[in-house]
Design a protein around this motif. Structure first.
Motif, PDB file in Angstrom:
ATOM      1  N   PRO A 127      30.233  -4.995  23.799  1.00 39.61           N
ATOM      2  CA  PRO A 127      31.510  -4.378  23.413  1.00 39.61           C
ATOM      3  C   PRO A 127      31.408  -2.890  23.104  1.00 39.61           C
ATOM      4  CG  PRO A 127      31.141  -6.435  22.209  1.00 39.61           C
ATOM      5  CD  PRO A 127      29.859  -6.083  22.878  1.00 39.61           C
ATOM      6  N   GLY A 128      30.200  -2.379  22.934  1.00 37.21           N
ATOM      7  CA  GLY A 128      30.069  -0.958  22.654  1.00 37.21           C
ATOM      8  C   GLY A 128      30.615  -0.567  21.292  1.00 37.21           C
ATOM      9  N   ALA A 129      30.450  -1.454  20.313  1.00 34.24           N
ATOM     10  CA  ALA A 129      30.976  -1.179  18.983  1.00 34.24           C
ATOM     11  C   ALA A 129      30.184  -0.070  18.307  1.00 34.24           C
ATOM     12  CB  ALA A 129      30.914  -2.452  18.132  1.00 34.24           C
ATOM     13  N   PRO A 160      35.540  -2.600  14.764  1.00 38.62           N
ATOM     14  CA  PRO A 160      34.223  -2.339  15.356  1.00 38.62           C
ATOM     15  C   PRO A 160      34.209  -1.147  16.308  1.00 38.62           C
ATOM     16  CG  PRO A 160      34.792  -4.674  15.509  1.00 38.62           C
ATOM     17  CD  PRO A 160      36.025  -3.943  15.094  1.00 38.62           C
ATOM     18  N   GLY A 161      35.393  -0.668  16.713  1.00 39.78           N
ATOM     19  CA  GLY A 161      35.412   0.480  17.613  1.00 39.78           C
ATOM     20  C   GLY A 161      34.870   0.166  18.990  1.00 39.78           C
ATOM     21  N   ALA A 162      35.100  -1.050  19.451  1.00 42.07           N
ATOM     22  CA  ALA A 162      34.601  -1.455  20.763  1.00 42.07           C
ATOM     23  C   ALA A 162      35.330  -0.708  21.883  1.00 42.07           C
ATOM     24  CB  ALA A 162      34.786  -2.962  20.939  1.00 42.07           C
ATOM     25  N   ALA A 163      34.656  -0.655  23.031  1.00 38.70           N
ATOM     26  CA  ALA A 163      35.295  -0.098  24.226  1.00 38.70           C
ATOM     27  C   ALA A 163      36.575  -0.889  24.492  1.00 38.70           C
ATOM     28  CB  ALA A 163      34.347  -0.213  25.412  1.00 38.70           C
ATOM     29  N   SER A 189      37.446  -5.131  22.405  1.00 33.76           N
ATOM     30  CA  SER A 189      36.686  -6.075  23.224  1.00 33.76           C
ATOM     31  C   SER A 189      37.577  -7.271  23.573  1.00 33.76           C
ATOM     32  CB  SER A 189      35.450  -6.563  22.469  1.00 33.76           C
ATOM     33  OG  SER A 189      35.835  -7.450  21.430  1.00 33.76           O
ATOM     34  N   PHE A 191      41.411 -12.759  19.817  1.00 35.57           N
ATOM     35  CA  PHE A 191      41.582 -13.188  18.426  1.00 35.57           C
ATOM     36  C   PHE A 191      42.882 -12.623  17.844  1.00 35.57           C
ATOM     37  CE2 PHE A 191      40.886 -11.804  13.962  1.00 35.57           C
ATOM     38  CZ  PHE A 191      40.942 -13.047  13.359  1.00 35.57           C
TER      39      PHE A 191
END
Lengths: 478, 478
Positions: A80-82, B80-83, B96, B102
Motif C-alpha cells: 500500500p505504500g503507507a 496510513p497515507g497509502a497510495a 489502499s 473497509f
C-alpha cells in the motif's frame, strides 16, 4: 505445521487463586484490569519472565524472515505504500502499524518455533510483541516513547486476557476447530495496544468488542501458510480494534458475557467461570513454555531423553542399534511423518529428530534444511527408530504427559523416562540454552556482532527508555 | 441499530432445485462455481437484479457518509497515507484497496438502510460492492478494467456463496450470536474479489481458507457503531484473503467441510447439506429485499398498511383518533422505543414511524432528524398509536409474517392486513419508488444534477466499459 493438543487447566486453582469473576462481569473485569493495574502491582519476576519471552520471540521472528509466508506477508504489507510509522523487523522497511504488526507476526510464527502457553492452547508472545512494538513505534514518532518496564508490564497484564478467557472457554474452543493463538490472541494483543496507548477501561472494553468482531483462525488451516497468517491477522486486528476504539468507534461493552456473547458463541457448551486476572499470573501458572528445538513439540521430551542418555553414557551414533520411543495415547499424533525427505516434514518426525540428534549431537535450524534431512547416514539411522505405544488414560501431547526413551547400543540398553517438557517451568532452559537458541536464530541475519548487540540490548530491555529503539538493532549492519 | 430475525429457508427447495452438494465437497463446489461459471450462464434477469442492488447500495452508502462510524472509518482508512489505488466513495480521496473497501462498507451499512437477503439473515450487497469496486479500481489502474457485465455477473455468482453457506449452516449461526452480514458476507466478498482478479478455483478455495481465518462479527455489537464496522471488516478481510491467495499464501482447500471445518465450528449442530449454487439463484429465490424507508424493517409492513389506508380513504392526520398495529409474536421485538425523542431511537419505534407517516404523508431520511422527531404534533399523535399482540406460532419479524393495521378516524375505522414485506419480490418497490429512494439518499451530497448523472450512469452499468469510472460520478461537482 501441526499444533499439538494441550490440556487447559480449567477454572481457578483453589490452592493459588482467590476465586472466579462473577457471571456477566468478564469484560468489565478484564478491561479494568488491563487499564488499571499499576506497574508496581506486577511482580519483578513477572517482568523478568516477560523480558525472556520477548527475547525468544524476536529471535524466532528474525529466524523466520525468509520463510515463504513471511516474504509474502512483507510484500503485501509494503504494497500500500503507507507512511513508515512502524518497522518490518529486519527488513529495513516500515509501513502502517497495522500492516507491520501483521507481517512481523507472520514472521514470528512462520517456523512454529515461538513459545506456548498451555492455558491458551496456543502461542502467546508473537501477537503480543508484534502488536506492542508496532504501537510503541507509532507512539515514539508522536513523542510518546514507551519505556521498557512499561512495555513489559503491559505484556504481563495483556497475557492475562487470553489465558483467562481460554480457561473460561474450556477445551471445546480448540476442539471445535479454532486456533486460540489467533482467536484469543487478538484479545491479549488488543489489551497490549490499549494499555500502551493509555486508553481507559471503558474504551478498552469497546476495543474488545471490535476485536471480537474480527476474531478468527482455524485449526483446519494448519499445515499451510495460513497458520502464521492467522497469527498475523490477530496482530493486525488488535491494532485496528484499539485505534478505532480510541477514535470513538463504539462497540458492545460486555462482549464476552451472557447469551450470544463471545464465550457463548466460540465455545462448545456454556462457559466456565473466569478466574480472577493476575491471581495467579498466567506467566507464573502455567508459565510460558519455550521451544528449545525448532520442531514439533511432540518430539521434545524424547529429544531431551536422547541427549540425556548420550551425555550420561557417552553414546556415539555408530554404536546405536535402535531407538525406542514410548508415546502415551495421542502424544505422537502430530508427528505425522515417519520417513521424511525434506525439512518441513522432518519437523513432524521423531524418526528424523532422533536420528539427527544422535548423528549431530544437537538439533538446530540447520537440522531442518532439506540436504541435512537427506544425508544417507541419517536416513539409515531413522529406520532404526521405533515408536512404542504406552497405556494411559486420556489424550497427551508434547506438552502434557511423559515420554520413555530406550537406546539399544553395542554396549547394552540405556533407558530414561522424561516427565517434564523441555522449556517448561518444570524443566526450564538454562541461560546458556536460551542464548544459544537466540544466537542460532539471529546470527544468520545479523552476523555474530549484530546478534550480540541485540542480545545485550534485550538483556537491558526493562531499562530502555524507548523500546522503539530495538528496531534499529534488528537490522543487519549496513 | 437492531437487526431483526429472519427465517432462513433451509436446504434445497425440491420444487426448484436439483439437490444438494455431496458431503465434503462444499468448498470445492463453491470455488469451482465462482471461478468457472461463464457470464453467458447467468440469466439476464439476474444481471438486471444485481444492477438494481448496486444502485440501491451506492445510494445508501452516499447517504451514510456523515454518520459517525463512517467518518471515523474514513479517517482511519486515510491515516496510513497509502497510495491512492481505490477511492473512498464521495470523499475525493483514495487509499489502499483494503482500507477503501473497509471505509466504504462502513458507510454503506451505517444507516442500516441497505438491502437484505433472507437466506443469509443479513445484508448482502454492501460488502460485495465495497470489495468489488475497490478491486475494480485497482485493476483499472493496472490496465485491466472491469466492464459492467463482468462486474454484475461476478456479483450474482458471489452472492451464491454466502446464501448457500447460510442454508447449510442453518439458524443456529445467527442464534449463537454471529452477524451473517459479516461472518458469511466475507465469503461472498472474497468470491467477488477472486473472480474479478481471474483467480482459478484452487486459489479461490485457498482464499476462502484465508477469509475463514478472519471471519467474525457478533450480534452483541448491534446498537453500536461496531455493526457497520463489522460489514467493513468483512470487506477488508476479503481483499486481504484474495490478494494473499493470489500472491501464493496457501491455506486449507476444504475449509468449509468436515469435522472442525467452518460449517462445523460456526454452526450450532451438524451442518445441513448445501444446496447446489445457482440452482436456483439466490438473487431470484429468496431474492434481495430492498428497504423502502430508512428505519427498522419491523415498521415496514405497518407503514405500507398506513399509506395504503391513507391513499384509499383520504385520511388526514387531523382526522385520526388512534392507530392500532397488530404484531405477530416477536415481530415488534426490534422496535424497542415507544416514546422516542431523537432520530436514532425513532427508527426503532412504530409509534413514531406511524405518526410521521400520517403527519407528513411520507417517511424519508429527513423524518429521522432529531428536530423532526420532536415536533409537538407528531409527539401528540405518537401517544395514540397502540401495539396489539396477535396470536401466531413461532417467531416473526419485519421480513417474515404479516401485520394488521387499523386507523380509527372521525369518519370511522379503516383496516388492512399486509401480507408481504415492502421491497420483497412479492411486494417489489416500483421503479419510481426506487428512483425516489436513490434521489433522497444522494441529492444532499451530489446535488440534483449530480444525482441524475450518477443515476443515469448506473442505469447503463451493464454496458460500462470500466466500472471504476463510477467513482468520479460519486463526487460532488467541484
Amino acid at each position: 505445521m501441526v499444533y499439538q493438543t494441550m490440556e487447559i487447566p480449567e477454572g481457578p486453582d483453589a490452592a493459588t487463586s482467590t476465586g472466579a469473576v462473577p457471571d456477566g462481569a468478564a469484560t468489565r473485569t478484564l478491561a479494568e484490569f488491563v487499564a488499571g493495574t499499576p506497574v508496581a502491582a506486577i511482580p519483578a519476576a513477572a517482568i523478568a519472565a516477560a523480558r525472556a519471552a520477548v527475547v525468544d520471540t524476536l529471535g524466532v521472528a528474525l529466524a523466520g524472515l525468509d520463510e515463504p509466508p513471511s516474504r509474502i506477508a512483507a510484500t503485501a504489507a509494503l504494497a500500500p505504500g503507507a507512511a513508515g510509522l512502524a518497522p518490518l523487523w529486519g527488513r529495513g522497511a516500515a509501513t502502517s502499524p497495522a500492516d507491520a504488526a501483521f507481517a512481523n507476526a507472520v514472521a514470528g510464527h512462520a517456523l512454529d518455533f515461538d513459545d506456548s502457553l498451555p492455558s491458551l492452547c496456543g502461542h502467546p508472545s508473537v501477537p503480543l510483541c508484534a502488536t506492542g512494538l508496532a504501537v510503541a513505534a507509532a507512539l515514539s514518532r508522536r513523542g510518546r516513547p514507551v519505556d521498557g518496564t512499561t512495555f513489559l508490564a503491559a505484556f504481563v497484564a495483556a497475557l492475562e486476557v487470553a489465558g483467562k478467557l481460554s480457561r473460561a472457554l474450556g477445551h471445546g474452543h480448540y476442539g471445535k476447530g479454532w486456533h486460540p493463538t489467533a482467536t484469543l490472541g487478538v484479545f491479549s494483543a488488543t489489551a497490549m495496544a490499549c494499555r500502551l496507548q493509555g486508553l481507559d477501561a471503558r474504551t478498552t472494553a469497546q476495543a474488545f468488542g471490535l476485536a471480537a468482531a474480527q476474531s478468527g483462525g482455524m485449526v483446519r488451516n494448519f499445515g499451510s501458510m495460513a497458520k502464521p497468517f492467522q497469527a498475523g491477522h490477530a496482530a493486525r486486528a488488535a491494532i485496528v480494534a484499539a485505534d478505532l476504539a480510541a477514535a470513538g468507534m463504539t462497540a458492545a461493552e460486555d462482549i464476552f458475557d451472557g447469551p450470544r456473547g463471545y464465550l457463548a458463541a466460540y465455545g462448545d457448551g456454556p462457559p466456565a467461570p473466569m478466574p480472577v486476572p493476575g491471581d495467579p499470573w498466567e506467566i507464573f501458572v502455567p508459565g510460558i513454555y519455550v521451544k528449545r528445538w525448532p520442531c514439533c513439540y511432540g518430539n521434545h521430551r524424547a529429544l531431551a531423553g536422547i541427549f540425556d542418555l548420550v551425555a550420561r553414557h557417552g553414546i556415539a551414533a555408530d554404536d546405536v542399534r535402535g531407538v525406542a520411543v514410548g508415546f502415551l495415547p495421542d502424544a505422537d499424533k502430530a508427528l505425522i511423518h515417519r520417513a521424511p525427505n525434506d525439512g518441513l516434514s522432518a519437523k513432524f518426525s521423531i524418526e528424523y529428530c532422533a536420528a539427527a540428534a544422535l548423528v549431530d549431537g544437537r538439533v538446530t535450524l540447520a537440522s531442518f534444511e532439506d540436504a541435512a534431512v537427506r544425508r544417507p547416514e541419517v536416513q539409515a539411522l531413522m529406520t532404526r527408530v521405533r515408536r512404542v505405544p504406552m497405556p494411559g488414560e486420556g489424550s497427551f501431547s508434547g506438552v502434557v504427559g511423559w515420554t520413555d526413551v530406550a537406546i539399544d547400543t553395542v554396549r547394552g540398553r540405556f533407558e530414561v523416562r522424561v516427565d517434564h517438557t523441555p522449556g517448561s517451568p518444570e524443566a526450564p532452559m538454562t541461560e546458556a540454552d536460551r542464548s544459544d537458541k537466540f544466537r542460532g536464530c539471529v546470527t544468520g541475519r545479523l552476523g555474530a556482532a549484530g546478534a550480540e548487540r541485540l542480545f545485550a540490548a534485550l538483556g537491558r530491555l526493562d531499562r530502555m527508555s524507548d523500546v522503539a529503539a530495538l528496531a534499529a538493532l534488528m537490522e543487519p549492519a549496513p
